[in-house]
Each structure stands twice: as C-alpha cells, then as structure tokens.
Design a protein around this motif. Structure first.
Motif, PDB file in Angstrom:
ATOM      1  N   GLY A 150       0.843  -1.189   0.000  1.00 60.23           N
ATOM      2  CA  GLY A 150       0.000   0.000   0.000  1.00 60.23           C
ATOM      3  C   GLY A 150       0.875   1.234   0.000  1.00 60.23           C
ATOM      4  O   GLY A 150       2.077   1.159  -0.256  1.00 60.23           O
ATOM      5  N   HIS A 151       0.284   2.389   0.276  1.00 56.52           N
ATOM      6  CA  HIS A 151       1.058   3.627   0.330  1.00 56.52           C
ATOM      7  C   HIS A 151       0.625   4.440   1.545  1.00 56.52           C
ATOM      8  O   HIS A 151      -0.470   4.262   2.074  1.00 56.52           O
ATOM      9  CB  HIS A 151       0.907   4.438  -0.959  1.00 56.52           C
ATOM     10  CG  HIS A 151      -0.491   4.857  -1.264  1.00 56.52           C
ATOM     11  ND1 HIS A 151      -1.439   4.007  -1.807  1.00 56.52           N
ATOM     12  CD2 HIS A 151      -1.122   6.049  -1.091  1.00 56.52           C
ATOM     13  CE1 HIS A 151      -2.585   4.650  -1.959  1.00 56.52           C
ATOM     14  NE2 HIS A 151      -2.417   5.887  -1.534  1.00 56.52           N
ATOM     15  N   HIS A 152       1.506   5.340   1.969  1.00 52.96           N
ATOM     16  CA  HIS A 152       1.314   6.077   3.211  1.00 52.96           C
ATOM     17  C   HIS A 152       0.360   7.262   3.056  1.00 52.96           C
ATOM     18  O   HIS A 152       0.285   7.895   2.000  1.00 52.96           O
ATOM     19  CB  HIS A 152       2.651   6.596   3.739  1.00 52.96           C
ATOM     20  CG  HIS A 152       3.573   5.525   4.222  1.00 52.96           C
ATOM     21  ND1 HIS A 152       3.333   4.804   5.371  1.00 52.96           N
ATOM     22  CD2 HIS A 152       4.734   5.044   3.704  1.00 52.96           C
ATOM     23  CE1 HIS A 152       4.315   3.932   5.552  1.00 52.96           C
ATOM     24  NE2 HIS A 152       5.174   4.058   4.559  1.00 52.96           N
ATOM     25  N   HIS A 153      -0.328   7.554   4.147  1.00 54.33           N
ATOM     26  CA  HIS A 153      -1.151   8.755   4.299  1.00 54.33           C
ATOM     27  C   HIS A 153      -0.848   9.335   5.678  1.00 54.33           C
ATOM     28  O   HIS A 153      -0.772   8.597   6.660  1.00 54.33           O
ATOM     29  CB  HIS A 153      -2.640   8.437   4.196  1.00 54.33           C
ATOM     30  CG  HIS A 153      -3.032   7.801   2.893  1.00 54.33           C
ATOM     31  ND1 HIS A 153      -2.787   6.465   2.626  1.00 54.33           N
ATOM     32  CD2 HIS A 153      -3.638   8.317   1.795  1.00 54.33           C
ATOM     33  CE1 HIS A 153      -3.234   6.190   1.407  1.00 54.33           C
ATOM     34  NE2 HIS A 153      -3.752   7.294   0.880  1.00 54.33           N
ATOM     35  N   LEU A 174       0.275  13.805  14.892  1.00 52.56           N
ATOM     36  CA  LEU A 174       0.557  13.147  13.620  1.00 52.56           C
ATOM     37  C   LEU A 174       0.216  11.667  13.736  1.00 52.56           C
ATOM     38  O   LEU A 174       0.437  11.051  14.775  1.00 52.56           O
ATOM     39  CB  LEU A 174       2.039  13.299  13.243  1.00 52.56           C
ATOM     40  CG  LEU A 174       2.607  14.707  13.110  1.00 52.56           C
ATOM     41  CD1 LEU A 174       4.100  14.647  12.804  1.00 52.56           C
ATOM     42  CD2 LEU A 174       1.872  15.506  12.051  1.00 52.56           C
ATOM     43  N   GLN A 175      -0.324  11.115  12.651  1.00 49.24           N
ATOM     44  CA  GLN A 175      -0.655   9.701  12.622  1.00 49.24           C
ATOM     45  C   GLN A 175      -0.526   9.199  11.197  1.00 49.24           C
ATOM     46  O   GLN A 175      -0.841   9.922  10.236  1.00 49.24           O
ATOM     47  CB  GLN A 175      -2.081   9.474  13.139  1.00 49.24           C
ATOM     48  CG  GLN A 175      -2.420   8.026  13.441  1.00 49.24           C
ATOM     49  CD  GLN A 175      -3.764   7.898  14.155  1.00 49.24           C
ATOM     50  OE1 GLN A 175      -4.626   8.764  14.042  1.00 49.24           O
ATOM     51  NE2 GLN A 175      -3.944   6.828  14.903  1.00 49.24           N
ATOM     52  N   LEU A 176      -0.053   7.959  11.033  1.00 48.83           N
ATOM     53  CA  LEU A 176       0.110   7.354   9.711  1.00 48.83           C
ATOM     54  C   LEU A 176      -0.990   6.332   9.462  1.00 48.83           C
ATOM     55  O   LEU A 176      -1.371   5.594  10.365  1.00 48.83           O
ATOM     56  CB  LEU A 176       1.474   6.679   9.590  1.00 48.83           C
ATOM     57  CG  LEU A 176       2.685   7.598   9.463  1.00 48.83           C
ATOM     58  CD1 LEU A 176       3.967   6.779   9.559  1.00 48.83           C
ATOM     59  CD2 LEU A 176       2.637   8.366   8.157  1.00 48.83           C
ATOM     60  N   PRO A 188      -7.824  -5.595   8.679  1.00 46.04           N
ATOM     61  CA  PRO A 188      -8.065  -4.502   9.633  1.00 46.04           C
ATOM     62  C   PRO A 188      -7.203  -3.284   9.297  1.00 46.04           C
ATOM     63  O   PRO A 188      -6.208  -3.402   8.585  1.00 46.04           O
ATOM     64  CB  PRO A 188      -7.644  -5.124  10.969  1.00 46.04           C
ATOM     65  CG  PRO A 188      -6.618  -6.143  10.591  1.00 46.04           C
ATOM     66  CD  PRO A 188      -7.055  -6.704   9.278  1.00 46.04           C
ATOM     67  N   PRO A 189      -7.586  -2.103   9.814  1.00 43.97           N
ATOM     68  CA  PRO A 189      -6.838  -0.888   9.492  1.00 43.97           C
ATOM     69  C   PRO A 189      -5.380  -0.986   9.921  1.00 43.97           C
ATOM     70  O   PRO A 189      -5.054  -1.546  10.967  1.00 43.97           O
ATOM     71  CB  PRO A 189      -7.577   0.197  10.295  1.00 43.97           C
ATOM     72  CG  PRO A 189      -8.945  -0.354  10.511  1.00 43.97           C
ATOM     73  CD  PRO A 189      -8.758  -1.835  10.658  1.00 43.97           C
ATOM     74  N   VAL A 190      -4.492  -0.447   9.083  1.00 41.76           N
ATOM     75  CA  VAL A 190      -3.065  -0.386   9.399  1.00 41.76           C
ATOM     76  C   VAL A 190      -2.777   1.075   9.756  1.00 41.76           C
ATOM     77  O   VAL A 190      -2.544   1.909   8.880  1.00 41.76           O
ATOM     78  CB  VAL A 190      -2.195  -0.860   8.224  1.00 41.76           C
ATOM     79  CG1 VAL A 190      -0.718  -0.837   8.611  1.00 41.76           C
ATOM     80  CG2 VAL A 190      -2.618  -2.260   7.786  1.00 41.76           C
ATOM     81  N   ILE A 191      -2.808   1.373  11.051  1.00 43.25           N
ATOM     82  CA  ILE A 191      -2.712   2.749  11.546  1.00 43.25           C
ATOM     83  C   ILE A 191      -1.653   2.811  12.636  1.00 43.25           C
ATOM     84  O   ILE A 191      -1.569   1.920  13.483  1.00 43.25           O
ATOM     85  CB  ILE A 191      -4.076   3.237  12.098  1.00 43.25           C
ATOM     86  CG1 ILE A 191      -5.152   3.143  11.016  1.00 43.25           C
ATOM     87  CG2 ILE A 191      -3.975   4.670  12.604  1.00 43.25           C
ATOM     88  CD1 ILE A 191      -6.531   3.543  11.493  1.00 43.25           C
TER      89      ILE A 191
END
Length: 202
Positions: free
Chosen positions: A73-76, A118-120, A132-135
């Motif tokens: 995936g890619h980062h946000h 900040l959170q990725l 599940p979410p990758v956070i």
C-alpha cells in the motif's frame, strides 16, 4: 406453479439469506501483524519547522497508488485528526489527510508553530483503509519558529551595529624623511694648504 406473490416472497427471502456471502469485503485484507510507525520525529519531540518525517512499515510493502500488488500500500499522513478510520473507509484528501501516492517514505511537512498530532495510515491501491486498518500510534510534537534563534541573534547584531559609535579612520601621516647631512665645504685656505703639502712647497 406458485402464485406470483408467493414466488416473489421466496426470491426475496433467498436474496436476504445469500446477501452476507455476496456482500463485498469491508476492505483489502491487510497482512498479518502489519505495522506502520514513525521513524522520526519522536513522540513529544520539539522540532524546528519545516518538519522532516520518516515513515516505517513492517510485514507489508510500499508501492504507488494504483499498483494492485498483494500485501502492499502507500502512506497517508493525518495531521491534527481526531476521527478514527474504519476498515474499507476511503481516506479523504485535504490539508489534514496528506496522500503519498508515489510511494514516499519520507516527507517535508510545513506546520505552524505550536503543538500538532501526527498519525500514519496505510491505504490500498484505491486509497481505502485496509481490513483490519493499518494505523500508527498517534504522536504529538511541538513545532518551534523556524530559525527563531538565528533571527533574534541577527536582530541583536543589527541593533548593536547601529548603536556602536562611528570611528573614522584617518590615514597616518607618512614618516618624516631624515634630513640629508649638511654638505662639507672646504675653505680656500684648507685647499691651498693641502696643495702645498703634496707639492712640497711651504
């Protein structure tokens, strides 16, 4: 043959029973034990803007948006966001939700002075949250004014320079040249005496 209303009721019942199995998944399945995190900055750190953030990822790969590779995936980056992300939810695109669709793992962030969270979030090829979410854990940093100390030092030096008394340099006078010794003049008597001595006459 069943009457039309009964047949419709049977079709409706069958569709309700089969609906859960036919329903699409909530989101792209995340790899087991996938984890996204900040390499820097650290939680609680005070930094000078602009902020250089480095992203880390374990048990999954980083790729471009649109590349449908399994387990990637890619980062946000979420800036000052309080809402929680749900599985399969599309990640917004605005000033608080920054997309790194080119597969970046490092970013230069312009933030106003003060405290920021900040959170990725790792998104799939369609910018959807994984299931599940990758956070990452949410971190808080404090941004100080950019080059504040240097600006204050320059201002202090400038004021000091303006208040400093002006001293004009006056060119030094050239050193005095020594006076030539007075020329020795011979009197006519001494010249006549010397002539007589060498000629042997008195």
């Amino acid at each position: 043959m069943l009457p039309t209303p009964a047949r419709l009721c049977l079709i409706l019942t069958a569709s309700l029973v089969l609906a859960p199995s036919l329903a699409p998944a909530k989101g792209t399945k995340a790899a087991k034990d996938a984890r996204v995190y900040f390499i820097s900055p650290a939680d609680g750190e005070t930094v000078t803007g602009p902020v250089i953030a480095r992203f880390g990822l374990r048990n999954m790969g980083v790729t471009h948006a649109g590349d449908d590779f399994a387990g990637s995936g890619h980062h946000h980056l979420l800036v000052d966001v309080d809402e929680t992300m749900q599985a399969g939810e599309e990640i917004p695109r605005d000033k608080k939700h920054v997309h790194y669709a080119a597969g970046e793992t490092e970013a230069r962030i312009e933030l106003s002075p003060g405290k920021h969270t900040l959170q990725l979030v790792l998104g799939d090829t369609r910018h959807l949250n994984f299931d599940p979410p990758v956070i990452s854990e949410k971190i808080m940093i404090t941004v100080s004014k950019p080059n504040g100390g240097e600006q204050e030092a320059r201002a202090t030096r400038s004021v000091s320079a303006r208040n400093r008394p002006q001293i004009r340099s006056v060119p030094a006078e050239p050193p005095a040249q020594p006076e030539p010794p007075p020329e020795t003049t011979k009197s006519p008597e001494s010249s006549d005496f010397i002539s007589r001595v060498f000629s042997g006459t008195k």
